[in-house]
Design a protein around this motif. Structure first.
Motif, short mmCIF file in Angstrom:
data_model
loop_
_atom_site.label_atom_id
_atom_site.label_comp_id
_atom_site.label_asym_id
_atom_site.label_seq_id
_atom_site.Cartn_x
_atom_site.Cartn_y
_atom_site.Cartn_z
N UNK A 119 87.56 20.41 61.85
CA UNK A 119 86.40 19.56 61.67
C UNK A 119 85.81 19.78 60.30
N UNK A 120 84.73 19.07 60.01
CA UNK A 120 84.13 19.13 58.68
C UNK A 120 82.66 19.49 58.79
N UNK A 121 81.89 19.18 57.76
CA UNK A 121 80.50 19.63 57.66
C UNK A 121 79.65 19.22 58.86
N UNK A 122 79.69 17.94 59.22
CA UNK A 122 78.81 17.47 60.29
C UNK A 122 79.17 18.06 61.65
N UNK A 123 80.46 18.05 62.05
CA UNK A 123 80.79 18.71 63.32
C UNK A 123 80.41 20.19 63.34
N UNK A 124 80.52 20.87 62.21
CA UNK A 124 80.12 22.28 62.16
C UNK A 124 78.63 22.41 62.42
N UNK A 125 77.84 21.55 61.79
CA UNK A 125 76.39 21.59 61.96
C UNK A 125 75.96 21.17 63.37
N UNK A 126 76.75 20.30 63.99
CA UNK A 126 76.41 19.78 65.32
C UNK A 126 77.01 20.59 66.45
N UNK A 127 77.81 21.62 66.13
CA UNK A 127 78.49 22.38 67.18
C UNK A 127 79.57 21.58 67.86
N UNK A 151 81.96 24.74 69.02
CA UNK A 151 82.86 23.61 69.19
C UNK A 151 82.64 22.80 70.45
N UNK A 152 83.16 21.58 70.42
CA UNK A 152 83.15 20.72 71.59
C UNK A 152 84.22 21.14 72.58
N UNK A 153 85.28 21.76 72.07
CA UNK A 153 86.33 22.29 72.94
C UNK A 153 87.10 23.36 72.20
N UNK A 154 87.79 24.19 72.97
CA UNK A 154 88.66 25.21 72.40
C UNK A 154 90.08 24.98 72.88
N UNK A 155 91.01 24.92 71.94
CA UNK A 155 92.43 24.83 72.26
C UNK A 155 93.02 26.21 71.97
N UNK A 156 93.62 26.83 72.99
CA UNK A 156 94.23 28.14 72.80
C UNK A 156 95.69 27.96 72.41
N UNK A 157 96.02 28.42 71.20
CA UNK A 157 97.37 28.21 70.67
C UNK A 157 98.35 29.27 71.13
N UNK A 158 97.87 30.43 71.56
CA UNK A 158 98.76 31.49 72.00
C UNK A 158 98.04 32.82 72.01
N UNK A 159 98.75 33.84 72.43
CA UNK A 159 98.14 35.17 72.50
C UNK A 159 98.45 36.03 71.29
N UNK A 160 99.01 35.41 70.26
CA UNK A 160 99.35 36.11 69.02
C UNK A 160 98.53 35.53 67.88
N UNK A 161 97.79 36.40 67.18
CA UNK A 161 97.05 35.94 66.01
C UNK A 161 98.05 35.43 64.98
#
Length: 285
Positions: A119-127, A151-161
């Protein structure tokens, strides 16, 4: 939760305010304090050093420019925070630098996950960001209230950083591509003597439509580029994608072309403007 936000650029300021608005106790630090100071008016604690920021933190959020900055701050502040703190690497630094950060965190005994911000500036400011998380499941779950506030949602990509970084590079490749493609079509329409709005009208509501084309296209037509996502920031990300391409067995032809057109826009004075200013990269000089 007590959250230390390390780095208060465009994204860092936005997420700090979102976290504070959602009831978290936020302490902010930036290498140049003046960039963090506006947050004080919102009730956020601003401090002079990263060590002060993390001293009582439950969660440490790294929102920095590149891998060297992340490593420098990690080295400086890791021992100043509680052993129970979870460090959240949210900076777009690429795969190689992420590997170095993971190794250093292990050496320092730091619990680390990543949560890339889509996301960009506005989504960051709006959560309203999309958070791309990766790391040990228990740690990701522990910081869920922080991710939910950002965030509006969290996508989990995996258990490895590193998996979150890979997904962020893929997502930003799409953003770079669709922004440049929109600029190309607007430039072509204008060059052929048409009102460029006709291009946006033509795709509106069809299968090829995307809201992003209209947002960035309107900026391109107006020639007004207030920074939501700085063009030079995306250039950095494109370079990270190109660095990752050999390991992904990916032909970099399109990435190379994107790098060239964004570089042309930057050279014409738009490096600090929004990525929509890539429109200038299609202007013959």
């Amino acid at each position: 939760m007590r959250v230390a936000v390390l780095g208060t650029g465009i994204m860092g300021q936005g997420v700090a305010r979102s976290l504070h608005r959602e009831g978290h106790e936020v302490t902010a630090w930036n290498r140049t304090r003046e960039r963090a100071e506006p947050l004080a008016a919102d009730g956020i604690t601003v401090v002079d050093t990263a060590e002060e920021a993390v001293a009582e933190a439950d969660v440490v959020l790294l929102v920095l420019f590149d891998g060297d900055a992340v490593l420098e701050v990690l080295d400086a502040a890791a021992q100043a925070g509680p052993a129970s703190a979870v460090w959240v690497q949210a900076s777009t630094i690429g795969l190689e630098a992420t590997s170095r950060v993971v190794a250093r965190a292990d050496e320092l005994g730091v619990d680390l996950i990543e949560a890339m911000m889509l996301g960009t500036k506005k989504p960051a400011a709006d959560g309203k960001l999309v958070m791309l998380a990766a790391g040990p499941t228990a740690l990701v779950e522990r910081v869920a209230p922080v991710l939910d506030a950002m965030g509006a949602k969290t996508v989990t990509a995996g258990d490895r950083v590193g998996a979150g970084t890979a997904l962020k590079l893929a997502a930003n490749a799409w953003i770079a591509s669709v922004t440049a493609a929109t600029a190309q079509s607007i430039a072509l329409a204008e060059g052929l003597g048409l009102d460029p709005q006709l291009f946006l009208d033509a795709i509106s509501g069809g299968q090829s439509d995307t809201p992003y084309a209209h947002v960035k296209g309107a900026s391109m037509i107006a020639g007004d580029y207030p920074a939501q996502f700085a063009l030079d920031g995306l250039r950095k990300d494109i370079d990270l994608m190109r660095a990752a391409a050999p390991g992904a067995s990916l032909d970099p032809t399109l990435l190379d072309a994107l790098a060239e057109v964004f570089a042309a826009a930057s050279e014409r004075g738009h490096g600090g403007d929004d990525i929509a200013a890539v429109r200038a990269g299609f202007t013959a000089s």
